[in-house]
Design a protein around this motif. Structure first.
Motif, PDB file in Angstrom:
ATOM      1  N   ALA A  81     -52.212 -19.924   9.090  1.00 21.85           N
ATOM      2  CA  ALA A  81     -51.582 -20.920   8.217  1.00 21.85           C
ATOM      3  C   ALA A  81     -51.609 -20.395   6.789  1.00 21.85           C
ATOM      4  N   VAL A  82     -50.464 -20.445   6.128  1.00 22.76           N
ATOM      5  CA  VAL A  82     -50.382 -20.002   4.739  1.00 22.76           C
ATOM      6  C   VAL A  82     -49.760 -21.084   3.870  1.00 22.76           C
ATOM      7  N   GLY A 121     -33.943 -17.836   1.896  1.00 21.93           N
ATOM      8  CA  GLY A 121     -34.920 -17.168   2.744  1.00 21.93           C
ATOM      9  C   GLY A 121     -35.641 -16.004   2.082  1.00 21.93           C
ATOM     10  N   ARG A 122     -35.416 -15.826   0.787  1.00 21.24           N
ATOM     11  CA  ARG A 122     -36.034 -14.673   0.112  1.00 21.24           C
ATOM     12  C   ARG A 122     -37.551 -14.803   0.031  1.00 21.24           C
ATOM     13  N   ARG A 180     -43.194 -21.438  11.704  1.00 18.45           N
ATOM     14  CA  ARG A 180     -43.004 -22.846  11.370  1.00 18.45           C
ATOM     15  C   ARG A 180     -43.066 -23.004   9.863  1.00 18.45           C
ATOM     16  N   GLY A 181     -42.262 -23.941   9.335  1.00 20.24           N
ATOM     17  CA  GLY A 181     -42.294 -24.235   7.906  1.00 20.24           C
ATOM     18  C   GLY A 181     -41.383 -23.380   7.065  1.00 20.24           C
ATOM     19  N   ALA A 182     -40.264 -22.945   7.621  1.00 20.45           N
ATOM     20  CA  ALA A 182     -39.355 -22.051   6.890  1.00 20.45           C
ATOM     21  C   ALA A 182     -38.882 -22.641   5.562  1.00 20.45           C
ATOM     22  N   ALA A 198     -45.940 -24.908   3.145  1.00 16.47           N
ATOM     23  CA  ALA A 198     -46.933 -24.745   4.211  1.00 16.47           C
ATOM     24  C   ALA A 198     -46.244 -24.103   5.402  1.00 16.47           C
ATOM     25  N   LYS A 199     -46.700 -22.917   5.782  1.00 16.75           N
ATOM     26  CA  LYS A 199     -46.056 -22.162   6.854  1.00 16.75           C
ATOM     27  C   LYS A 199     -47.080 -21.720   7.891  1.00 16.75           C
ATOM     28  N   THR A 200     -46.599 -21.511   9.098  1.00 14.29           N
ATOM     29  CA  THR A 200     -47.398 -20.862  10.129  1.00 14.29           C
ATOM     30  C   THR A 200     -46.735 -19.524  10.397  1.00 14.29           C
ATOM     31  N   VAL A 201     -47.527 -18.470  10.282  1.00 16.77           N
ATOM     32  CA  VAL A 201     -47.033 -17.115  10.482  1.00 16.77           C
ATOM     33  C   VAL A 201     -47.614 -16.581  11.787  1.00 16.77           C
ATOM     34  N   GLU A 202     -46.770 -15.971  12.612  1.00 19.83           N
ATOM     35  CA  GLU A 202     -47.216 -15.357  13.862  1.00 19.83           C
ATOM     36  C   GLU A 202     -47.162 -13.838  13.728  1.00 19.83           C
TER      37      GLU A 202
END
Length: 100
Positions: free
Chosen positions: A7-8, A39-40, A64-66, A70-74
């Motif tokens: 999570a970031v 999207g930059r 998630r969270g584009a 708050a984003k989830t990065v895989e």
């Protein structure tokens, strides 16, 4: 192996790209210089996380969270625990460079 998920919390439009801190919520706070347009900022987050973790950009995706801070990065090819350890080491190194 399932992909690592971290999570970031993103601060777009910053002076420089950097891992800033670990928040009490467990999220990693990152700053990127790219604006949150087209999207930059997401692309900058992918590039920064890949660099910090020592993996290829193609292994990192915003899952998630584009359109949110708050984003989830895989990250494919990496366990969550290992990703967390590498980020903690990068944060410690960055804080060490500040003279602390």
């Amino acid at each position: 192996m399932s992909p690592a998920r971290i999570a970031v919390r993103v601060h777009p439009g910053a002076r420089r790209n950097a891992l800033v801190d670990r928040l009490a919520s467990g999220e990693w706070k990152v700053a990127v210089s790219a604006p949150p347009e087209g999207g930059r900022a997401n692309a900058a987050v992918v590039e920064l996380v890949a660099e910090l973790l020592g993996v290829k950009r193609g292994q990192v995706v915003v899952a998630r969270g584009a359109s949110s801070r708050a984003k989830t990065v895989e990250i494919t090819g990496l366990e969550t625990g290992e990703a967390e350890r590498r980020l903690a080491a990068a944060l410690a190194a960055a804080k060490g460079n500040d003279g602390e």
